[in-house]
Design a protein around this motif. Structure first.
Motif: not given
Length: 493
Positions: A289-298
């Motif tokens: 499971s992944i509890l956080g959100q999806d985002r783009v970053a380096t």
């Protein structure tokens, strides 16, 4: 689609010197014995399909025998369609090397304790052209093997590997926007961004599934179940995607008899949503499971790498590109050339790749004043080359240390790839490695073929015409006439 003539583009063409107009030495040496007439069977095929002869450019160049080459409309700037992939793949073989690989990595910015990553999980793309679902599954299995089950933070996608160019979109028919062959390249290209929809009528109940099972793609199944009947080759099933705030709803309509099924491939999500959705779908199946959100970053410098996957080597990649004319993989390879040899003056990796390929050609003595290379796949209205320039490239590749790898990447006539249904019951079957090209106003072939004496020729035949219907049979006749040239020559006497 009406025929669009060549318009020089300042962005892609650099000033030429007088020396750039010189013919390759091999062509100069044979100048006195050049054949400039179409074989009678080719001329007849053109006439039968109501295509003017000046629409066809042909170069036939002997590679291991003393014979007269053929040059017909050889120095005209033409759109090569997907035969442009030969320029990209040959350049990649020599510049990157046949064993070149791409890597995809997971990073963590927090500690892993009792199966929990207390922090963010980063997925860093390296431009892999073939990061399919199986490879992603194995990469996530490695993540589990390294002790991760739950991620308390976000899933962060690092898509910074490429300096992404702003290239024009291509849509030959005006309604292709969801077709997988138009998918753009990306640093984190997952499974060619393709969604496979499968509809099945099991005893009167129609089910529609999507692979991978991305949560933000929802099915609105309105297919009518029909009684058992002969299954159609092309089931009457239509997919209408509707963008919604939290994803895409796909309305599926049509009719399907009992016991029948049908499938199609569509590209409906952007790269970010597809990659994140695919990771979450597989991770959930693996019990994570992944509890956080999806985002783009380096990926931050302080993060540590916890799993890595390598792509197949370049030889396998170019085989997929040329055998099956994979546009997205070709564009991905083109940008990889730019990323590998980028300098500070390059505004993006497409411009870097254009510069690198031109410099490489110049070092090999391959002067190409007509060459315009936009994305390296041939899926473009702006890409250009001449038949002579393409034949020069094939001649150089024949002498390359990687000739075997390059030639074997092309479809074999009547056997596989985009040539599997062509030239059956002819002497050419199994004796030609040919890259094909098709646009609304282009039909093209380029590669290597043998004649009836076993000699090998570089073959280029490219037709640009607003109505190229039947042109594939004309190009096939070029190969047949080359194979039968001794008997055709005798008949003409």
């Amino acid at each position: 689609m009406s025929f669009i003539p060549y318009l020089p583009m300042r962005r892609f063409i650099r000033p030429l010197t007088i020396a750039a107009l010189a013919l390759p030495l091999a062509f100069q040496a044979a100048a006195e014995t050049v054949n400039q007439r179409l074989p009678a069977s080719v001329a007849k095929a053109l006439q039968a399909n109501k295509i003017e002869s000046d629409a066809l450019s042909v170069v036939l160049l002997p590679l291991n025998a003393s014979a007269a080459p053929t040059f017909i409309n050889a120095d005209i700037s033409i759109n090569p369609a997907s035969t442009m992939k030969l320029v990209t793949t040959y350049a990649a073989l020599e510049l990157l090397g046949p064993n070149h690989q791409w890597k995809t990595e997971f990073y963590a910015d927090g500690p892993i304790e009792n199966g929990t990553l207390n922090g963010n999980l980063y997925l860093k793309g390296g431009g892999d052209p073939k990061l399919n679902m199986e490879k992603l599954w194995l990469l996530l299995r490695d993540l589990r093997a390294n002790g991760v089950e739950t991620v308390t933070g976000d899933l962060v996608l690092d898509r910074s590997h490429f300096l992404q160019p702003d290239l024009p979109e291509f849509d030959d028919d005006g309604n292709d926007q969801n077709k997988p062959f138009l998918v753009s390249p990306d640093s984190l290209l997952v499974n060619l961004k393709a969604l496979r929809f499968i509809a099945r009528n099991n005893d009167g109940k129609v089910n529609v599934l999507v692979e991978p099972p991305i949560a933000t793609v929802r099915i609105d199944n309105r297919i009518e179940a029909l009684p058992k009947a002969k299954c159609p080759g092309w089931p009457d099933i239509r997919y209408n995607p509707i963008e919604e705030a939290d994803g895409v709803r796909v309305v599926v309509t049509g009719k399907l008899p009992a016991g029948c099924s049908g499938q199609t491939y569509l590209s409906l999500l952007d790269h970010q949503r597809y990659a994140a959705g695919a990771v979450r779908a597989i991770w959930q199946e693996l019990g994570g499971s992944i509890l956080g959100q999806d985002r783009v970053a380096t990926v931050p410098d302080s993060a540590r790498m916890i799993a890595r996957a390598w792509s197949p080597d370049l030889v396998e990649i170019i085989r997929d590109i040329n055998k099956y004319s994979n546009n997205t993989m070709a564009k991905q390879l083109f940008l990889s050339l730019g990323a590998e040899f980028r300098n500070e003056a390059d505004p993006d990796d497409a411009m870097a790749a254009q510069r690198v390929i031109r410099q490489w050609l110049a070092k090999k003595g391959l002067i190409s004043p007509h060459l315009v290379i936009e994305n390296g796949s041939g899926l473009s209205r702006d890409e250009r080359i001449s038949a002579r320039e393409m034949a020069s490239l094939l001649q150089a590749a024949w002498k390359s240390p990687f000739a075997a790898e390059f030639i074997s990447s092309m479809p074999v006539a009547a056997l596989d790839g985009t040539m599997r249904k062509r030239l059956h019951n002819t002497g050419v079957a199994g004796k030609a490695h040919i890259k094909t090209g098709t646009l609304n106003n282009v039909r093209a072939i380029a590669g290597y073929s043998r004649d009836s004496d076993g000699n090998t020729w570089a073959v280029v035949a490219i037709l640009n015409h607003p109505r190229p219907w039947g042109a594939s049979s004309v190009l096939d006749q070029v190969l047949v006439s080359l194979y039968n040239q001794r008997s055709e020559s005798t008949a003409q006497r």
